[in-house]
Every structure is written in structure tokens, then in C-alpha cells.
Design an enzyme around this catalytic site. Structure first.
Site, PDB file in Angstrom:
ATOM      1  N   ASP A 238      32.196 -13.539  43.855  1.00  0.00           N
ATOM      2  CA  ASP A 238      32.090 -14.356  45.052  1.00  0.00           C
ATOM      3  C   ASP A 238      32.705 -13.529  46.181  1.00  0.00           C
ATOM      4  OD1 ASP A 238      31.930 -16.811  46.709  1.00  0.00           O
ATOM      5  OD2 ASP A 238      34.110 -16.751  46.538  1.00  0.00           O
TER       6      ASP A 238
ATOM      7  N   ASP B 250      33.839 -14.899  49.857  1.00  0.00           N
ATOM      8  CA  ASP B 250      34.831 -15.539  50.720  1.00  0.00           C
ATOM      9  C   ASP B 250      35.955 -16.182  49.915  1.00  0.00           C
ATOM     10  OD1 ASP B 250      33.321 -15.089  53.246  1.00  0.00           O
ATOM     11  OD2 ASP B 250      31.857 -16.318  52.195  1.00  0.00           O
TER      12      ASP B 250
END
Length: 231
Positions: free
Chosen positions: A12, A14
Site C-alpha cells: 500500500d 499512503d
């Protein structure tokens, strides 16, 4: 297709690779203030961590009764975020080391994020992580964002690796749920450490309860290599 048994790591972006949530909060706060919601708080923002920008503005429109279209809200928020992201987004030092370690060992890697492709590209280029993370999937490119598994399954497809041989690195409950739904193991590093007890994180193969303050590249890599044959 990679060799059978090949292990891959899907990150991922953020809150996992980079500390971008303050920029997302500020972009959202400014957009909501422009549309008559002047008191959007950080605590409210935390409830959207791990949710794509598009799905976030859909939730805002419903929750705050906004008259602006989803497209208008999305474009305004994304534009503001890009302005902030280009000015500076910090990569977590231990995550950078982990990416570099995986690259040195020839482990295939990808980024699968709820952000737009433009935002992902700006952040990876600005932090220099694009030198190693060249396979990128945005939730905008798949039917459903997290907690649906679509973005992770697409990343596995582009890497040419069996989903069961992919390990996801995530900071948010929807992402941990998406990894589980994709049949992938998950290293969970909660951005909001108070949420480490969330049921979605209970599915993680490795839960770093203290978040980024507790995560180290060496320990993550040691776990990865020690468990490489468990699937």
C-alpha cells in the site's frame, strides 16, 4: 509468469510507504470547507484511512448532504492533494530500507493504492521510490477499491505471481481485509495504532502493533524469508 514459488511483496502507499495522510487531511479539509463543512477534524479523517479518494468523497457527499457532484469533489480534493504532495511527502525510513532490501534480493514488488495514478506517480517520483517500485495499480483501474481484493489481485496479475505467493504490506483495516480476501498474507503496520485491535488486523500474518515506530526492515525481511515456504 514468474517461476512457480516466486514470492512477491505488494505495498500500500499512503500511510504505509509514505506519511501522506496529513496531506490528504488538509486537501479534504479545504474541499469540505469550500462546500460548507468548516469543521472537518483529524479524527473524522482517520475514519477514512485506507479508503480510496473516490469512495471517500462519495461518503462525504452522503454524510454532509453536499450538492456538488462526486466528480467535482474528487477533482478538487485530488488537485489540492497533488499540490501538497509535490511540495513534499516523506517516505518512512524503515520502509524505504525494506524496499531497497527487497530490490537487492530480487524480490518482485508492486504498489497497490486507493490513490489516483497521478498521485501515486507524483509521490513515488518525489520520494525516489519509483527507482524500485515500477509496477503500480490504482483503485481507479479496478471495479472495486479496498476492502475488496481487486487492486491486490491486479497487482499479482501484473507481476505474474500467484496471489497465494504475495505478501501485502498495509497500514489500514480495509487494506488488511482486502489482502485477506485476495488470499494473500499481510504484514500490518497500523497507521492509527489505537486501531491495532480491529478485527480486520486479526487476519494479518504479522501485526506490528506499534506501527511505524516499531517496524524495521530487517525484522520484516527476516520474517518474510523464514515464512517463505509456508504457502
Amino acid at each position: 509468469m514468474s517461476e512457480p514459488g516466486t514470492l512477491a511483496v505488494v505495498f500500500d502507499l499512503d500511510g504505509t510507504l509514505v506519511d501522506s495522510e496529513p496531506n490528504y487531511y488538509e486537501a479534504g479539509r479545504l474541499t469540505l470547507a469550500e462546500h460548507g463543512v468548516p469543521d472537518f477534524t483529524w479524527t473524522e479523517h482517520e475514519g477514512h484511512v485506507g479508503v480510496s479518494t473516490l469512495e471517500t468523497v462519495v461518503l462525504w457527499r452522503r454524510r454532509y448532504g453536499l450538492s456538488a457532484s462526486v466528480e467535482e469533489l474528487f477533482e478538487a480534493t485530488n488537485r489540492r492533494y497533488l499540490e501538497l504532495a509535490r511540495d513534499g511527502t516523506r517516505a518512512y525510513p524503515e520502509m524505504r530500507k525494506f524496499v531497497e532490501l527487497l530490490a537487492a534480493e530480487g524480490v518482485p514488488t508492486a504498489v497497490a493504492s486507493g490513490s489516483s495514478l497521478e498521485a501515486i506517480g507524483a509521490v513515488l517520483a518525489g520520494t525516489g521510490l519509483d527507482a524500485h517500485l515500477r509496477t503500480v495499480v490504482s483503485a481507479d483501474e479496478v471495479p472495486l477499491g479496498k476492502p475488496a481484493p481487486d487492486v491486490f489481485l491486479e497487482a499479482a496479475h501484473r507481476l505474474g505471481v500467484d496471489p497465494a505467493r504475495c505478501v501485502v504490506v498495509e497500514d489500514a483495516a480495509p487494506g488488511a481485509a482486502a489482502a485477506h480476501a485476495a488470499g494473500m498474507r499481510c504484514i500490518a503496520v497500523p497507521y492509527v495504532t489505537a486501531q491495532a485491535g480491529a478485527p480486520e488486523f486479526a487476519t494479518a500474518a504479522l501485526l506490528v502493533r506499534g506501527g511505524q515506530a516499531e517496524f524495521t526492515a530487517r525484522s520484516a525481511y527476516a520474517w518474510l524469508t523464514a515464512t517463505a515456504g509456508s504457502r
